[in-house]
Design a protein around this motif. Sequence first.
Motif, PDB file in Angstrom:
ATOM      1  N   GLY A   1     -82.234 -42.497  37.121  1.00  0.00           N
ATOM      2  CA  GLY A   1     -83.311 -42.042  36.262  1.00  0.00           C
ATOM      3  C   GLY A   1     -84.264 -41.072  36.919  1.00  0.00           C
ATOM      4  O   GLY A   1     -83.888 -40.245  37.752  1.00  0.00           O
ATOM      5  N   PHE A   2     -85.543 -41.173  36.552  1.00  0.00           N
ATOM      6  CA  PHE A   2     -86.605 -40.316  37.060  1.00  0.00           C
ATOM      7  C   PHE A   2     -87.606 -41.179  37.832  1.00  0.00           C
ATOM      8  O   PHE A   2     -88.386 -41.918  37.228  1.00  0.00           O
ATOM      9  N   PRO A   3     -87.627 -41.106  39.147  1.00  0.00           N
ATOM     10  CA  PRO A   3     -88.564 -41.934  39.925  1.00  0.00           C
ATOM     11  C   PRO A   3     -90.037 -41.617  39.659  1.00  0.00           C
ATOM     12  O   PRO A   3     -90.879 -42.503  39.675  1.00  0.00           O
ATOM     13  N   VAL A   4     -90.355 -40.321  39.443  1.00  0.00           N
ATOM     14  CA  VAL A   4     -91.735 -39.915  39.166  1.00  0.00           C
ATOM     15  C   VAL A   4     -91.691 -38.879  38.037  1.00  0.00           C
ATOM     16  O   VAL A   4     -91.052 -37.834  38.184  1.00  0.00           O
ATOM     17  N   TYR A   5     -92.373 -39.162  36.942  1.00  0.00           N
ATOM     18  CA  TYR A   5     -92.355 -38.228  35.813  1.00  0.00           C
ATOM     19  C   TYR A   5     -93.630 -38.400  35.003  1.00  0.00           C
ATOM     20  O   TYR A   5     -94.363 -39.388  35.144  1.00  0.00           O
TER      21      TYR A   5
ATOM     22  N   GLY B   1     -91.813 -35.200  39.125  1.00  0.00           N
ATOM     23  CA  GLY B   1     -92.580 -35.069  40.341  1.00  0.00           C
ATOM     24  C   GLY B   1     -91.860 -35.482  41.601  1.00  0.00           C
ATOM     25  O   GLY B   1     -92.449 -35.458  42.689  1.00  0.00           O
ATOM     26  N   ALA B   2     -90.590 -35.839  41.488  1.00  0.00           N
ATOM     27  CA  ALA B   2     -89.819 -36.255  42.655  1.00  0.00           C
ATOM     28  C   ALA B   2     -88.346 -36.030  42.362  1.00  0.00           C
ATOM     29  O   ALA B   2     -87.947 -35.838  41.206  1.00  0.00           O
ATOM     30  N   GLN B   3     -87.543 -36.066  43.412  1.00  0.00           N
ATOM     31  CA  GLN B   3     -86.108 -35.872  43.249  1.00  0.00           C
ATOM     32  C   GLN B   3     -85.568 -36.861  42.225  1.00  0.00           C
ATOM     33  O   GLN B   3     -85.853 -38.053  42.285  1.00  0.00           O
ATOM     34  N   ILE B   4     -84.811 -36.333  41.277  1.00  0.00           N
ATOM     35  CA  ILE B   4     -84.265 -37.180  40.222  1.00  0.00           C
ATOM     36  C   ILE B   4     -83.192 -38.107  40.780  1.00  0.00           C
ATOM     37  O   ILE B   4     -82.687 -37.902  41.885  1.00  0.00           O
ATOM     38  N   GLY B   5     -82.843 -39.125  40.015  1.00  0.00           N
ATOM     39  CA  GLY B   5     -81.947 -40.157  40.497  1.00  0.00           C
ATOM     40  C   GLY B   5     -80.492 -39.929  40.133  1.00  0.00           C
ATOM     41  O   GLY B   5     -80.125 -39.004  39.401  1.00  0.00           O
ATOM     42  N   LEU B   6     -79.651 -40.800  40.642  1.00  0.00           N
ATOM     43  CA  LEU B   6     -78.217 -40.774  40.357  1.00  0.00           C
ATOM     44  C   LEU B   6     -77.953 -41.216  38.929  1.00  0.00           C
ATOM     45  O   LEU B   6     -78.747 -41.944  38.320  1.00  0.00           O
TER      46      LEU B   6
ATOM     47  N   TYR C   1     -75.841 -36.702  39.747  1.00  0.00           N
ATOM     48  CA  TYR C   1     -77.228 -36.953  39.381  1.00  0.00           C
ATOM     49  C   TYR C   1     -77.436 -36.774  37.875  1.00  0.00           C
ATOM     50  O   TYR C   1     -76.645 -36.117  37.194  1.00  0.00           O
ATOM     51  N   VAL C   2     -78.511 -37.359  37.369  1.00  0.00           N
ATOM     52  CA  VAL C   2     -78.780 -37.304  35.935  1.00  0.00           C
ATOM     53  C   VAL C   2     -79.049 -35.867  35.499  1.00  0.00           C
ATOM     54  O   VAL C   2     -79.604 -35.067  36.264  1.00  0.00           O
ATOM     55  N   PRO C   3     -78.666 -35.542  34.257  1.00  0.00           N
ATOM     56  CA  PRO C   3     -78.871 -34.180  33.754  1.00  0.00           C
ATOM     57  C   PRO C   3     -80.160 -33.995  32.972  1.00  0.00           C
ATOM     58  O   PRO C   3     -80.495 -32.881  32.603  1.00  0.00           O
ATOM     59  N   GLY C   4     -80.876 -35.089  32.711  1.00  0.00           N
ATOM     60  CA  GLY C   4     -82.006 -34.998  31.792  1.00  0.00           C
ATOM     61  C   GLY C   4     -81.507 -35.051  30.359  1.00  0.00           C
ATOM     62  O   GLY C   4     -80.398 -34.603  30.050  1.00  0.00           O
ATOM     63  N   GLY C   5     -82.307 -35.621  29.478  1.00  0.00           N
ATOM     64  CA  GLY C   5     -81.886 -35.754  28.090  1.00  0.00           C
ATOM     65  C   GLY C   5     -83.029 -35.406  27.144  1.00  0.00           C
ATOM     66  O   GLY C   5     -84.137 -35.126  27.589  1.00  0.00           O
ATOM     67  N   SER C   6     -82.770 -35.392  25.868  1.00  0.00           N
ATOM     68  CA  SER C   6     -81.486 -35.764  25.308  1.00  0.00           C
ATOM     69  C   SER C   6     -80.530 -34.573  25.189  1.00  0.00           C
ATOM     70  O   SER C   6     -79.331 -34.755  25.003  1.00  0.00           O
TER      71      SER C   6
ATOM     72  N   ALA D   1     -84.547 -30.681  34.964  1.00  0.00           N
ATOM     73  CA  ALA D   1     -83.577 -31.358  35.836  1.00  0.00           C
ATOM     74  C   ALA D   1     -82.492 -30.413  36.325  1.00  0.00           C
ATOM     75  O   ALA D   1     -81.977 -30.578  37.436  1.00  0.00           O
ATOM     76  N   ASN D   2     -82.142 -29.406  35.499  1.00  0.00           N
ATOM     77  CA  ASN D   2     -81.063 -28.484  35.860  1.00  0.00           C
ATOM     78  C   ASN D   2     -81.553 -27.126  36.335  1.00  0.00           C
ATOM     79  O   ASN D   2     -80.747 -26.263  36.676  1.00  0.00           O
ATOM     80  N   GLY D   3     -82.857 -26.907  36.356  1.00  0.00           N
ATOM     81  CA  GLY D   3     -83.382 -25.614  36.779  1.00  0.00           C
ATOM     82  C   GLY D   3     -83.139 -24.511  35.766  1.00  0.00           C
ATOM     83  O   GLY D   3     -83.011 -23.341  36.130  1.00  0.00           O
TER      84      GLY D   3
END
Length: 609
Positions: free
Chosen positions: A504-508, A494-499, A201-206, A237-239
Amino acid sequence: MTGAVAVSTAVAAPAVADSPGNSGTSGATAFQRALPTLSSIKKRARLVDYEVVELAVLLRAGVITAVQLTQAYLDRIDRLNGPFETYGDNGGYNAFVRLDRDGALAAAAAADARFARARHSGEDLPPLLGIPFGIKDSVAVKGLEAKDGSHAFDGNTALRDATVVHRLREAGAVILGHTVCSAFSGSITGTFAGNAWNPKYVPGGSSQGSGVAPIARLAAACIGEETGGSIMMPSAANGASGIKPSLGTNSVAGLMPLSPGYDVLGPIARSVRDASLIMSVIHGPDPANDPLTLSAPDPFPAMPLTASKGHRPLAGLTIGIPLSDWMRTSKGMQTGTKPQDLYDADHAAAFERLKSQLTALGATVKEFPGLDVTVAANDPYFSSTDVLATVDGSSVSPSSAVLSPNRYEIRYWDAVKDFAATRPADQAAALLAQYGRKGPNDTTSSFDSAIRFGGAIPASVRVEGEKRRRTLQANYQAALDAAGVDFMLVLSLGAQIGLRAGGGFPVYRAYYQLPNALTWPMVSFPIGYDTTVGLPIAAQFWGPRFSEPLIVQAAIDYQEHYPEYHNAAPADPDFSAATPKVAPRMLVVEPATPPELSNDPLVAEEALR
């Protein structure tokens, strides 16, 4: 396993004095007074699971050594990170893009020598002595290349440390190396690193690697950089527990800039208490190198290092949920719909639980309108469609009226042009593609066109842009004041992040850039995990400029009473069968970032318009 055995044996040793600093000094510093006692530190499964504040106690007590700690992180990096110098999927976490192994071990050995001396001399010890850190790839570390997420910057070797890195070293930190970031710090989703909880899954950026490394237990803490979401998104994204400071709180000298006047450097750690400790070390005036730091209060209010006493530590605080903080979905920005109405089931449940938890801690949590920046009267700056001037054939928006001259004044394009002239053709072409401009009257893209545009914006237009920015800041503050709100509560995701493969981010949050336009701080912290993949769910406190002590104290108090979220650790992935999908040192960039996911405010704001 040697780390776990050493800690479990030594923590119980009765010969170690149960004092915070254990340095023998008669007058303990504020930091030493804030340290937990040795006996209060709960045994953790592994050496790398202890928080920074706990490690400070264990190191001072002689329970562990800095070399032992540094080696424990290096061993995990060797096992889980994958090949270095890879901007792409390297078959591992790819949190670190390069290491200074010899330098880190030497710094750790020097820290151990200092600990040994202090047990006899009673000298005060700096707060981060012996603690291993990662630094975002866009921040100068003396002797290392900084590449800002692309081999286009191969050869960009730092002659000296950035101010923040220098202050970390002065505080005793061990610098492990650079953490990977999005290409040119350009994406809030990221694909180079793998998420700490599930690398698919994506880690969030940058600040990808800086968000992953503390949670994956590859570093005790990291430094990230944000222009628009770059600390908050990977923290969420990573808590992780991350702090995006107000503009001017921390020096950005030594940063490869994206947008001067927006860029900030801040800590990402496992707990907000750790992040606050790091902030207390790196903030402060840097007048010779970053005049913006002169705008912060001096002395800056003390960053909190301990939780407030009592069962209702948030009593007296009013935390507002802005209803016009619109979310973006696959259907675009959802104006007119409450943000929480768009959360998926797991995020909605975690959000409701968080509201109840904050209320139980004494806070008043309420919805309020916020400031709807889609209304032109509310926002003459950030997402305004106004054209303040036409320069060299291009329209000048209010935000461009501020940021383009800022870039011109620091030789933003000139510096890249000069560097590109010394590099091989493939690097020079990649740099031109990223930083060059092709104006309406140009036949080709060039650095000179970008320089010409930034330098030709009239001073009167720039002044108007700055005036509009201050108006937006005042309008947002007035919205809080009218509702009696001290600071805000939002969910960036606002929703589970994507692969990583295009998820990406379905809801943000559509306005993830807004806090940087306002210059306001945020703190991100985990509040739960989804029920399908086990990925983190995180919340953010967001307050007025220089309110870091207030919002950070509230987050520390929350984690003191609900530690289960930030203390959780992901299982180590099995990378044994994984193969890198991108060869090291291949000149690549991430898939083209959609404008609405860009960290560049001029790109992202244009998408909003």
